[in-house]
Write a protein that holds these residues in place. Sequence first.
Motif, mmCIF file in Angstrom:
data_model
loop_
_atom_site.group_PDB
_atom_site.id
_atom_site.type_symbol
_atom_site.label_atom_id
_atom_site.label_comp_id
_atom_site.label_asym_id
_atom_site.label_seq_id
_atom_site.Cartn_x
_atom_site.Cartn_y
_atom_site.Cartn_z
ATOM 1 N N LEU A 60 0.835 -1.196 0.000
ATOM 2 C CA LEU A 60 0.000 0.000 0.000
ATOM 3 C C LEU A 60 0.871 1.247 0.000
ATOM 4 O O LEU A 60 1.881 1.322 0.699
ATOM 5 N N VAL A 61 0.486 2.228 -0.808
ATOM 6 C CA VAL A 61 1.235 3.475 -0.904
ATOM 7 C C VAL A 61 0.437 4.593 -0.235
ATOM 8 O O VAL A 61 -0.689 4.904 -0.642
ATOM 9 N N ASP A 62 0.994 5.158 0.811
ATOM 10 C CA ASP A 62 0.428 6.344 1.451
ATOM 11 C C ASP A 62 1.555 7.081 2.169
ATOM 12 O O ASP A 62 2.734 6.697 2.048
ATOM 13 N N ILE A 63 1.209 8.126 2.887
ATOM 14 C CA ILE A 63 2.237 8.946 3.546
ATOM 15 C C ILE A 63 3.079 8.103 4.499
ATOM 16 O O ILE A 63 4.313 8.217 4.541
ATOM 17 N N VAL A 64 2.437 7.243 5.262
ATOM 18 C CA VAL A 64 3.145 6.445 6.271
ATOM 19 C C VAL A 64 4.101 5.458 5.611
ATOM 20 O O VAL A 64 5.285 5.369 5.981
ATOM 21 N N THR A 65 3.606 4.693 4.643
ATOM 22 C CA THR A 65 4.447 3.648 4.039
ATOM 23 C C THR A 65 5.596 4.254 3.234
ATOM 24 O O THR A 65 6.702 3.702 3.224
ATOM 25 N N VAL A 66 5.349 5.376 2.572
ATOM 26 C CA VAL A 66 6.428 6.018 1.814
ATOM 27 C C VAL A 66 7.496 6.542 2.778
ATOM 28 O O VAL A 66 8.706 6.393 2.519
ATOM 29 N N SER A 67 7.061 7.131 3.878
ATOM 30 C CA SER A 67 8.025 7.631 4.872
ATOM 31 C C SER A 67 8.840 6.487 5.451
ATOM 32 O O SER A 67 10.064 6.595 5.635
ATOM 33 N N GLU A 68 8.160 5.371 5.734
ATOM 34 C CA GLU A 68 8.879 4.216 6.281
ATOM 35 C C GLU A 68 9.867 3.645 5.263
ATOM 36 O O GLU A 68 10.975 3.241 5.626
ATOM 37 N N GLU A 69 9.493 3.626 3.986
ATOM 38 C CA GLU A 69 10.396 3.103 2.961
ATOM 39 C C GLU A 69 11.609 4.018 2.803
ATOM 40 O O GLU A 69 12.744 3.537 2.657
ATOM 41 N N LEU A 70 11.393 5.307 2.862
ATOM 42 C CA LEU A 70 12.508 6.252 2.777
ATOM 43 C C LEU A 70 13.436 6.098 3.978
ATOM 44 O O LEU A 70 14.669 6.184 3.838
ATOM 45 N N ALA A 71 12.860 5.859 5.158
ATOM 46 C CA ALA A 71 13.680 5.641 6.353
ATOM 47 C C ALA A 71 14.496 4.365 6.194
ATOM 48 O O ALA A 71 15.681 4.316 6.559
ATOM 49 N N ARG A 72 13.866 3.323 5.652
ATOM 50 C CA ARG A 72 14.587 2.071 5.422
ATOM 51 C C ARG A 72 15.746 2.277 4.458
ATOM 52 O O ARG A 72 16.815 1.662 4.609
ATOM 53 N N MET A 73 15.543 3.146 3.477
ATOM 54 C CA MET A 73 16.583 3.454 2.494
ATOM 55 C C MET A 73 17.644 4.408 3.069
ATOM 56 O O MET A 73 18.665 4.656 2.422
ATOM 57 N N GLY A 74 17.378 4.950 4.270
ATOM 58 C CA GLY A 74 18.296 5.916 4.868
ATOM 59 C C GLY A 74 18.244 7.274 4.177
ATOM 60 O O GLY A 74 19.222 8.034 4.224
ATOM 61 N N GLN A 75 17.089 7.601 3.582
ATOM 62 C CA GLN A 75 16.969 8.833 2.797
ATOM 63 C C GLN A 75 15.884 9.777 3.313
ATOM 64 O O GLN A 75 15.656 10.825 2.710
ATOM 65 N N LEU A 76 15.211 9.429 4.405
ATOM 66 C CA LEU A 76 14.076 10.230 4.855
ATOM 67 C C LEU A 76 14.489 11.655 5.207
ATOM 68 O O LEU A 76 13.830 12.630 4.787
ATOM 69 N N ASP A 77 15.557 11.819 5.958
ATOM 70 C CA ASP A 77 16.002 13.162 6.335
ATOM 71 C C ASP A 77 16.495 13.948 5.126
ATOM 72 O O ASP A 77 16.319 15.176 5.052
ATOM 73 N N ILE A 78 17.106 13.260 4.169
ATOM 74 C CA ILE A 78 17.650 13.937 2.979
ATOM 75 C C ILE A 78 16.541 14.585 2.163
ATOM 76 O O ILE A 78 16.722 15.674 1.594
#
Length: 317
Positions: A60-78
């Motif tokens: 599922l794609v939404d604000i939460v899952t995208v944020s979590e995927e970016l965090a997993r990638m180590g790119q959320l803060d960037i």
Amino acid sequence: MTTTNSNQWQLEQDILAGLLVQGSSTAPAGMANLRKEYFQHQIHQVIFQALCNLYFSNKLVDIVTVSEELARMGQLDIVGGRKYITDLSLSASTTVMAPVYVDLLIERYKGLRMQNLTQSLMDAYDQEATADELIVMCRDTLTEVGGLSKADAPKAVGELFESIDQHLLTVHELGGVPGTKSGYHGIDEKTNGFRAGQLVLVAGRPGSCKTTFALNLALNAAAIHKKRILIHSLEMSNDELIMRLAALAGQIRFTDIMQGRLSDDDRERLHTHCRELIESLPIFIADTPRTNVYNIKSQIDIAKRTGNPYDMVVIDY
């Protein structure tokens, strides 16, 4: 042509927002036309990659899952943290990713690639690159950029169903075979004739008459259906090809023509009926030493632009 402006930024945001607010695990149709490098801003490339990861994993794609995927990638803060992802979703003017936005993004990417190509050519020329090296640079880039497709809107099956009526009408007019007839009934039964857009490969062991068969197809298409034919051979000279065509048209043994062992009847047939037939056919043999796919495509494009497109291209290799 500079596209790293607020307009480009907004365009990229609109596309990403359209993907983000889908609220689904199924990627929209237009996403298949997108690539990460089309986005000129790095943070948008990263967000698009996160969206791809989720869609391709059927998540599922939404604000939460995208944020979590970016965090997993180590790119959320960037990319500006969860706040930017939230702001991005709120900025969406529609819940559907508009194909026109995708078309515009691809068009701008093409323009940027052409700008970069121009600069690369100038730099290479200053470094005394050869003409052939410059041509290769142009060819590779133009082939890649020219092949980029825009987003086609899906069509309802009701619209597509109308093509059946057109197909049936065409088949009726052509006597039961929708494509160009080969002159061989058994082959036409199996292939339904040769149709535009098809790639037909004729394979066989050396000496199994593949060239003769292909030339027969070309001869029949030109003589019976008046199709314009382009012939390229990577193995035979133009002289040998025209002798083979003449042998087929006049029902004369090719070896007799090659060795000059013609009977009076064969010689008469060759210089009257056969010559008249060959000269009337819309068949063109390309005289291009060391031909390659780019030369062939160029000749096809030129013929199309001048209003005389080829209906069939035969490549003997």
